[in-house]
Design a protein around this motif. Structure first.
Motif, mmCIF file in Angstrom:
data_model
loop_
_atom_site.group_PDB
_atom_site.id
_atom_site.type_symbol
_atom_site.label_atom_id
_atom_site.label_comp_id
_atom_site.label_asym_id
_atom_site.label_seq_id
_atom_site.Cartn_x
_atom_site.Cartn_y
_atom_site.Cartn_z
ATOM 1 N N MET A 62 24.525 -12.984 19.692
ATOM 2 C CA MET A 62 23.764 -12.471 18.525
ATOM 3 C C MET A 62 24.626 -12.590 17.183
ATOM 4 O O MET A 62 25.505 -11.991 16.729
ATOM 5 C CB MET A 62 23.433 -11.070 18.659
ATOM 6 C CG MET A 62 22.264 -10.782 19.664
ATOM 7 S SD MET A 62 20.637 -11.251 18.959
ATOM 8 C CE MET A 62 19.538 -11.102 20.190
ATOM 9 N N HIS A 63 23.902 -13.326 16.229
ATOM 10 C CA HIS A 63 24.435 -13.408 15.108
ATOM 11 C C HIS A 63 23.299 -13.576 13.923
ATOM 12 O O HIS A 63 22.296 -13.923 14.294
ATOM 13 C CB HIS A 63 25.213 -14.564 14.844
ATOM 14 C CG HIS A 63 24.689 -15.729 15.159
ATOM 15 N ND1 HIS A 63 24.449 -16.259 16.372
ATOM 16 C CD2 HIS A 63 24.150 -16.932 14.472
ATOM 17 C CE1 HIS A 63 23.647 -17.489 16.414
ATOM 18 N NE2 HIS A 63 23.484 -17.837 15.296
ATOM 19 N N PRO A 64 23.345 -13.300 12.755
ATOM 20 C CA PRO A 64 22.227 -13.135 11.688
ATOM 21 C C PRO A 64 22.204 -14.569 10.930
ATOM 22 O O PRO A 64 23.090 -15.211 10.995
ATOM 23 C CB PRO A 64 22.836 -12.113 10.789
ATOM 24 C CG PRO A 64 24.292 -12.344 10.880
ATOM 25 C CD PRO A 64 24.790 -12.742 12.202
ATOM 26 N N HIS A 65 21.006 -14.890 10.435
ATOM 27 C CA HIS A 65 20.593 -15.762 9.462
ATOM 28 C C HIS A 65 19.884 -15.096 8.274
ATOM 29 O O HIS A 65 19.024 -14.411 8.512
ATOM 30 C CB HIS A 65 20.204 -16.858 9.877
ATOM 31 C CG HIS A 65 20.925 -17.825 10.681
ATOM 32 N ND1 HIS A 65 21.978 -18.574 10.444
ATOM 33 C CD2 HIS A 65 20.994 -17.784 12.037
ATOM 34 C CE1 HIS A 65 22.394 -19.182 11.635
ATOM 35 N NE2 HIS A 65 21.788 -18.806 12.591
ATOM 36 N N ARG A 66 19.980 -15.538 7.049
ATOM 37 C CA ARG A 66 19.169 -15.022 6.024
ATOM 38 C C ARG A 66 19.033 -16.102 4.935
ATOM 39 O O ARG A 66 20.205 -16.932 4.490
ATOM 40 C CB ARG A 66 19.574 -13.924 5.337
ATOM 41 C CG ARG A 66 18.479 -13.647 4.296
ATOM 42 C CD ARG A 66 18.771 -12.309 3.460
ATOM 43 N NE ARG A 66 18.347 -10.965 4.041
ATOM 44 C CZ ARG A 66 18.562 -9.834 3.626
ATOM 45 N NH1 ARG A 66 19.262 -9.435 2.580
ATOM 46 N NH2 ARG A 66 17.989 -8.792 4.453
ATOM 47 N N LEU A 106 18.212 -12.036 13.763
ATOM 48 C CA LEU A 106 19.304 -11.892 14.521
ATOM 49 C C LEU A 106 19.228 -12.941 15.917
ATOM 50 O O LEU A 106 17.953 -12.601 16.554
ATOM 51 C CB LEU A 106 19.853 -10.717 15.131
ATOM 52 C CG LEU A 106 19.961 -9.457 13.914
ATOM 53 C CD1 LEU A 106 20.203 -8.085 14.514
ATOM 54 C CD2 LEU A 106 21.361 -9.766 13.317
ATOM 55 N N HIS A 107 19.892 -13.700 16.281
ATOM 56 C CA HIS A 107 19.493 -14.430 17.426
ATOM 57 C C HIS A 107 20.832 -14.912 18.320
ATOM 58 O O HIS A 107 21.815 -14.914 17.929
ATOM 59 C CB HIS A 107 18.458 -15.849 17.261
ATOM 60 C CG HIS A 107 19.265 -16.859 16.409
ATOM 61 N ND1 HIS A 107 18.761 -18.218 16.596
ATOM 62 C CD2 HIS A 107 20.455 -16.926 15.894
ATOM 63 C CE1 HIS A 107 19.454 -19.080 15.846
ATOM 64 N NE2 HIS A 107 20.560 -18.439 15.195
ATOM 65 N N GLU A 108 20.516 -15.378 19.386
ATOM 66 C CA GLU A 108 21.566 -15.973 20.314
ATOM 67 C C GLU A 108 21.245 -17.436 20.586
ATOM 68 O O GLU A 108 19.935 -17.678 20.826
ATOM 69 C CB GLU A 108 22.212 -15.169 21.334
ATOM 70 C CG GLU A 108 21.065 -14.911 22.365
ATOM 71 C CD GLU A 108 21.340 -13.943 23.378
ATOM 72 O OE1 GLU A 108 22.541 -14.367 24.088
ATOM 73 O OE2 GLU A 108 21.017 -12.628 23.584
ATOM 74 N N GLU A 109 22.217 -18.456 20.809
ATOM 75 C CA GLU A 109 21.743 -19.530 21.198
ATOM 76 C C GLU A 109 22.832 -20.126 22.441
ATOM 77 O O GLU A 109 24.174 -19.660 22.061
ATOM 78 C CB GLU A 109 22.038 -20.549 19.838
ATOM 79 C CG GLU A 109 21.035 -20.163 18.810
ATOM 80 C CD GLU A 109 21.517 -20.744 17.637
ATOM 81 O OE1 GLU A 109 21.297 -21.924 17.089
ATOM 82 O OE2 GLU A 109 22.488 -20.378 16.758
ATOM 83 N N ARG A 110 22.216 -20.345 23.392
ATOM 84 C CA ARG A 110 23.164 -20.567 24.724
ATOM 85 C C ARG A 110 22.845 -21.735 25.284
ATOM 86 O O ARG A 110 21.350 -22.178 25.252
ATOM 87 C CB ARG A 110 23.069 -19.427 25.674
ATOM 88 C CG ARG A 110 23.505 -18.263 24.905
ATOM 89 C CD ARG A 110 23.815 -17.204 25.828
ATOM 90 N NE ARG A 110 24.343 -15.926 25.384
ATOM 91 C CZ ARG A 110 25.631 -15.703 25.153
ATOM 92 N NH1 ARG A 110 26.498 -16.624 25.380
ATOM 93 N NH2 ARG A 110 26.033 -14.543 24.432
HETATM 94 MN MN MN Z 1 22.045 -19.366 15.011
#
Ligand code: MN
Length: 285
Positions: A62-66, A106-110
């Motif tokens: 989980m990490h943010p972007h804006r 907030l999302h996770e990429e796997r």
């Molecule tokens: Mn990302």
């Protein structure tokens, strides 16, 4: 009108891991290239890299972007995404995920579970596309664009084909909705073929070679993992394929606004960056 000329050839400025799943080469970055790549902010090319079978789903938690959009294009392998707006998806070869972080996500990429267990070759692109100030705080949005939804254009003289992920080629309109005018095409050229790819006057243009090699404007060869950056003047790029080649062609209308960035936040001012950090730390994403 004339052809666009090459400003620079990029061979990747840094090689690093994103989480434990994505060994990337950064081919474009606003931190060093600034307005010359606007509306694009960053291009990470992951792999091609081989992964052994594993029960662990490698990736980034989980990490943010804006303030911008992340566009993920998969060439080989399979990745999963999950975010706090309730979107989840799995994309494989030919598929694209166009995520509008805007005011915050907030999302996770796997790696997907199936790909992790089977192992194999991972190859993908993540392109960051800036948003104009007026759209930076709009609601987050998610476009999952599967291979079958992306229109394919046959290039003249059997030169090859172009998948229109975004923008327009002739009468063919791309699959993704964008905030500002952008073309993003997955181009396949046959060995020996020549093609003129249109790219509007004033638009910044970049061409990445994933496989093969092309001669640009009859003067310079661009090989695998190399990216050519073109200036705004001119309305097309001339290519001749030295061999069967796969290219990513991108161009867009520059957003002429100031850029302030900090990690996963890209805004217009330092004040807005401080607010993004505070909002994230305060659980307001
Ligand atoms: Mn990302």
């Amino acid at each position: 009108m004339g052809r666009k000329n090459i400003i620079s050839i990029e061979r990747g400025m840094s090689s690093h891991w994103v989480g434990d799943g994505f060994p990337v080469n950064t081919m474009l970055s606003y931190s060093t290239m600034g307005a010359s790549i606007s509306p694009f902010l960053l291009l990470d090319y992951a792999g091609p890299a081989n992964f052994e079978p594993s029960n662990l789903q490698r990736g980034v938690g989980m990490h943010p972007h804006r303030g911008f959009e992340t566009v993920t294009i998969v060439y080989s392998g399979e990745v999963e995404h999950k975010d706090n707006a309730g979107n989840a998806g799995k994309i494989g070869p030919g598929d694209v995920q166009w995520m509008t972080a805007a005011r915050g996500i907030l999302h996770e990429e796997r790696h997907s579970k199936a790909f992790s267990q089977q192992g194999g070759l991972l190859e993908m692109i993540q392109l960051w596309v800036n948003l104009p100030a007026k759209d930076k705080m709009s609601p987050p949005h998610y476009q999952e664009i599967l291979n079958a939804q992306i229109p394919v254009v046959a290039l003249p003289d059997q030169a090859g084909s172009a998948r229109i992920i975004a923008g327009q080629f002739g009468d063919t309109v791309g699959a993704a909705r964008t905030f500002t005018p952008i073309n993003l095409w997955d181009v396949h050229l046959n060995a020996g073929s020549e093609v003129q790819l249109p790219s509007p006057e004033r638009f910044n243009t970049a061409l990445l070679v994933l496989k093969g090699s092309v001669n640009i404007n009859g003067s310079q060869h661009l090989h695998g993992k190399e990216l050519a950056l073109f200036g705004p003047t001119g309305d097309h790029v001339n290519l001749k394929a030295d061999e069967d080649s796969i290219l990513l062609m991108m161009n867009g209308e520059p957003i002429n606004e100031s850029i302030a960035g900090h990690g996963p936040f890209v805004m217009n001012t330092q004040e807005e960056i401080n607010k993004a950090i505070n909002d994230f730390n305060g659980g307001r994403f």
